[in-house]
Scaffold this active site. Structure first.
Site: not given
Ligand code: S3P
Length: 436
Positions: A23, A320
């Site tokens: 992220s 996750d």
């Molecule tokens: C992420 C947010 C999450 C997560 C994804 C990465 C991010 O998704 O599941 O693997 O980097 O902002 P959502 O924001 O759709 O919940």
């Protein structure tokens, strides 16, 4: 498609420096592209997802020097309103890339339409959650049928700030709207039912943007004059570390230690769940890395795990890691239930279905529910053959199930792990698991 067979392990041990955070790497490259000068990104994650982001940043006209494999990339941004609009950007498997990019492109100067596309999994993921609110701000973003990718995004239409109330917490949607808000007239506010990870807000602040907070909302006032992201080093990914923490809880003797891991509370819900399950997990906080809490975590087996319930308010901080709760539940006393987690259905696979399929295939009594699953704890996991469905986290879950099983597990489609963790199988062997 590659397969990997993981033999049962009675004890695993070792220290793992997990790969850098996915992220934060996406955000460092994207905010670097919006920055008014070069940004050194030290230790970015080298994975299929983040390579797609670096290629996107290049296609938008930002300078990219260095090789992601060498552990140091310099992104020379073109300013907050200085990017060009290439005809097509392939976001591959990366939902974060597609959603954040959409918020960036709508705020760029007038230009040609950019089509954002991706692989079959990404083409199945919902995008109306970003196209609807962006349209309400004045943007022209057209998804394909059913509100899914590919998306046609037109830059240069005037945007106006507004209050967005998200029905479901999502850092990707929140980040998309805040990034669009940088180039909108007036305030853009985002309200979430439960706060999601705040990496974007932290990084925007570090880049000199005034990220406001009011009544449980976060907001930016646009148009911002510009931003300047300082050089940064990406900390280890908690979502990757989570596999070794769970490996340690199930089989760690004398223990498994993960070092240099991001410990943003918006990501570490699994630690709180493990604590109430009675697991032996010790956290050593260290100095902040890239404006984010970080430290080391050691996990050991030995304690009898108690079943637990994970409910909607906990989901965003471990969205996750919920598949791992299924595996922990299989070896805990009682029935473990995850609810309020409908979001699992729209990840890289329908993770409610794929987690339950995987657990069932290895001999665990697991039941699918609309918004989660229930797993009945048992003495042992027999083993079997599972499929990743092209989902990196499901592939790695299968490997861990094999390590904790009686007869081993073969994972079909293990190559999916490279989306976030290319060296996963090597690290599995490094803690003493047998996998070939
Ligand atoms: C992420 C947010 C999450 C997560 C994804 C990465 C991010 O998704 O599941 O693997 O980097 O902002 P959502 O924001 O759709 O919940």
């Amino acid at each position: 498609m590659s397969s990997l067979t993981i033999r049962p392990a009675t004890a695993v041990a070792g220290t793992i420096a997990v790969p850098p955070d996915k992220s934060i790497t996406h955000r460092a490259f994207l905010l670097g592209a919006l920055s008014g000068g070069p940004v050194v990104v030290d230790a970015p994650l080298d994975s299929e997802d983040t390579r797609a982001t670096l290629a996107a940043v290049r296609a938008l006209g930002a300078g990219v020097e260095g090789d992601i494999a060498s552990g140091r990339v310099v992104v020379s941004g073109r300013g907050v309103r200085g990017l060009s609009s290439p005809p097509v950007i392939d976001c591959m498997n990366a939902g974060t890339l597609m959603r954040l990019l959409t918020g960036i492109i709508v705020g760029q100067p007038p230009g040609e339409v950019t089509v954002l596309d991706g692989d079959a999994s990404l083409r199945g993921r919902p995008m109306a959650r970003v196209t609807d609110p962006l349209s309400a701000m004045g943007a022209a973003v057209i998804p394909a049928d059913g509100g899914r990718p590919p998306l046609a995004v037109r830059p240069g239409l005037p945007l106006h700030g507004m209050v967005h109330r998200l029905p479901v917490a999502s850092a990707q949607v929140k980040s998309c709207l805040l990034l669009a808000g940088l180039n909108a007239q007036g305030d853009t506010w985002v309200h979430e039912p439960v706060p999601s990870r705040d990496h974007t807000e932290r990084m925007l602040r570090a880049a000199g943007v005034d990220v406001m907070e009011r009544d449980g909302m976060v907001g930016v006032q646009g148009p911002v004059p510009g931003l300047r992201l300082p050089d940064l080093r990406v900390p280890g990914d908690f979502s990757s570390a989570a596999f070794w923490i769970v490996a340690g809880v199930l089989r760690g003797d004398p223990g498994v230690r993960v070092t240099g891991v991001n410990l943003n509370p918006g990501r570490t819900g699994l630690l709180r769940v493990l604590q109430r399950m009675g697991a032996d997990v010790v956290v050593e906080p260290g100095p902040d890395v890239a404006g984010e809490p970080a430290g080391h975590v050691t996990a050991r087996a030995g304690s009898i795990l108690q079943a637990t319930e994970v409910t909607a308010d906990e989901v965003p901080s471990m969205v996750d890691e919920l598949p791992l709760v299924g595996l922990l539940g299989a070896l805990a006393a009682g029935t473990t239930v995850v609810s309020g987690a409908g979001e699992m259905r729209v990840k890289e696979s329908d993770r409610i279905a794929t987690v339950v399929e995987l657990l069932t295939a290895v001999g665990v009594d697991a039941e699918e529910r609309d918004d989660g699953f229930a797993v009945r704890g048992q003495m042992s996991i027999p083993g079997g053959e599972v499929r990743s469905h092209g989902d990196h986290r499901i592939a790695m879950l299968g490997a861990l199930a094999g390590m904790a099983s009686e007869s081993g597990v073969t994972v079909q489609g293990m190559d999916a792990a490279a989306v976030s963790y290319p060296g996963f199988a090597d690290h599995l062997r490094a803690i003493g698991a047998e996998a070939a």
